[in-house]
Design an enzyme around this catalytic site. Structure first.
Site, short mmCIF file in Angstrom:
data_model
loop_
_atom_site.label_atom_id
_atom_site.label_comp_id
_atom_site.label_asym_id
_atom_site.label_seq_id
_atom_site.Cartn_x
_atom_site.Cartn_y
_atom_site.Cartn_z
N ARG A 133 2.81 -18.25 3.03
CA ARG A 133 3.85 -17.65 2.18
C ARG A 133 4.86 -18.68 1.67
NH1 ARG A 133 4.80 -12.73 6.40
NH2 ARG A 133 4.31 -14.43 7.85
N LYS A 139 -5.16 -7.93 -3.28
CA LYS A 139 -6.52 -8.44 -3.48
C LYS A 139 -6.92 -8.29 -4.95
CE LYS A 139 -7.87 -9.45 0.88
NZ LYS A 139 -8.27 -10.77 1.34
N TYR A 163 -12.49 -3.20 -2.23
CA TYR A 163 -11.47 -2.33 -2.84
C TYR A 163 -10.48 -3.12 -3.73
CZ TYR A 163 -8.68 -3.41 1.41
OH TYR A 163 -8.00 -4.03 2.43
N GLY A 216 -17.89 -6.30 2.54
CA GLY A 216 -17.72 -4.97 3.13
C GLY A 216 -17.38 -5.18 4.59
N ARG A 244 -0.81 -19.85 10.84
CA ARG A 244 0.51 -19.97 11.46
C ARG A 244 0.43 -20.52 12.88
NH1 ARG A 244 1.72 -13.79 10.63
NH2 ARG A 244 -0.46 -13.92 11.31
N PHE A 262 -2.88 -3.78 7.41
CA PHE A 262 -2.92 -2.72 8.43
C PHE A 262 -2.98 -1.39 7.69
CE2 PHE A 262 1.50 -4.24 8.02
CZ PHE A 262 2.09 -3.14 7.43
N SER A 273 8.02 0.27 5.00
CA SER A 273 9.30 -0.26 4.52
C SER A 273 8.99 -1.20 3.36
CB SER A 273 10.00 -1.03 5.64
OG SER A 273 9.27 -2.20 5.96
N ARG A 320 -6.46 -3.78 13.44
CA ARG A 320 -5.45 -3.27 12.53
C ARG A 320 -5.94 -2.15 11.62
NH1 ARG A 320 -4.77 -8.70 13.23
NH2 ARG A 320 -2.66 -9.34 13.83
#
Ligand code: HXC
Ligand code: NAP
Length: 291
Positions: free
Chosen positions: A75, A171, A156, A198, A47, A105, A113, A208
């Site tokens: 996006r 992910k 993860y 990792g 961005r 984060f 939200s 974050r």
């Protein structure tokens, strides 16, 4: 030679044009630098044009390579198409794509939200879909026979993780897309693979995911059997290998590079690491006495 050194020495990526999303910072910047050193022409996008241009200045000075910046929010499909158009205008072809841009984060999920959840899904899953679809359409139309997509996921993506649920879900979606398209697009000569890193300290991730005192409270090195975090060069080495034709038979694979971290958390009896070695004689005796 150590894991901090560059693995390839020559022009293994010479002549290749590679787009790296999020290439202006962190791991994207490390991969970009190494691709340049190996002779690729790299297009970095994110961005912030200012961040991209600062990185470009630094890396061009350091590597004497060819680097081109195009601002884009992953996006938005029209902005992604613009990156591809600008790249083709400048270099006439695209050989590789690294989907590295991400947002993340920590937060208890119930505090999020709907828009916060969507924001992460959109950057990670939709952003990767946007670039993958736009490049794939181009390659298939042009009948280009050797193209490579590398998706940067996380460990993860397979295991899931509390407190980063939008990222884990996104992910996991990227990993499913990697494996699915590796089969579907193989007939077009498009290879897709993923890297699951990792912990590799970067400002973007650490600010974050381990803000403030959390950095000291959770010494991330202790979670890793090798008792260290990753070096950016070792991730760049793996990424470069997956972008070269040396890895031409690797398709649909996810390669974990985490010092054994996720397995440490997964193995049922891994907590026995805490047992002092002098206790094992006594434990053995106790077990044998139960025969
Ligand atoms: C709760 C939050 C929040 C937080 C933002 N939001 N931060 N909610 N806790 N800490 C909410 C906002 O209130 C808003 O919802 C919505 O999320 C969107 O926020 P914006 O700031 O408007 O979004 P945007 O400007 O698009 O920024 C995206 C971002 C930001 C993800 C929030 O952090 C960013 O730009 N990140 C890019 C870099 C990054 O994240 N790097 C780390 C990658 S590390 P409302 O409802 O108020 O509108 C990684 C894996 C690491 O991916 C694994 C390590 C082992
Ligand atoms: P980072 O420096 O914050 O990188 C994220 C990059 O994504 C930034 O350059 C950012 O640039 C770009 N970006 C964010 N939102 C974007 C958007 N909407 N459109 C376009 N670009 C956007 O963090 P990092 O640690 O290097 O992470 C790189 C990758 O590694 C990510 O995929 C991350 O999930 C993965 N990863 C990192 C670790 C780790 O330990 N560091 C571990 C596992 C996986 P702008 O702000 O300019 O847009």
């Amino acid at each position: 030679m150590t894991y901090k050194d560059a693995m390839f020495k020559d022009n293994e990526l010479s002549g290749k044009v590679i787009i790296v999303t999020g290439g202006g910072s962190g791991l994207g910047k490390a991969m970009t630098k190494y691709f340049l050193q190996l002779g690729a022409k790299v297009v970095i996008t994110s961005r912030s044009l200012e961040r991209l241009e600062n990185t470009a200045k630094e890396l061009i000075e350091e590597t004497k390579g060819e680097l081109f910046c195009v601002a884009c929010d992953v996006r938005h499909y029209d902005q992604v198409e613009n990156v591809i158009a600008k790249t083709l205008e400048k270099y006439s072809k695209i050989d590789g794509l690294v989907n590295n841009a991400a947002g993340n984060f920590i937060s208890p999920t119930e505090r999020l939200s709907a828009n916060a959840f969507d924001t992460i899904l959109d950057i990670v899953l939709k952003g990767t879909k946007n670039f993958t679809l736009a490049c794939g359409k181009h390659w298939i139309k042009e009948k280009q026979k050797t193209s490579t997509i590398l998706n940067i996921v996380t460990t993860y993506a397979s295991t899931g993780s509390a407190y980063v649920v939008p990222s884990a879900a996104a992910k996991a979606g990227v990993l499913a897309m990697t494996r699915s398209l590796a089969v579907e697009w193989a007939k077009y000569g498009i290879r897709l693979n993923a890297i699951a890193p990792g912990p590799f300290p970067t400002k973007g991730a650490w600010d974050r995911l381990l803000p403030g005192e959390l950095k000291d409270e959770f010494d991330i090195k202790k979670k890793v059997p090798l008792k260290r975090v990753g070096e950016h060069q070792e991730l760049a080495n793996l990424a470069a290998y997956l972008m070269t034709d040396f890895s031409a038979y690797i398709n649909g694979e996810v390669i974990t590079i985490d010092g054994g971290e996720w397995l440490q958390g997964a193995g049922e009896f891994n907590m026995l690491e805490k047992i002092p070695s002098e206790m094992w004689d006594m434990l053995e005796m106790m077990i044998k006495s139960k025969k």
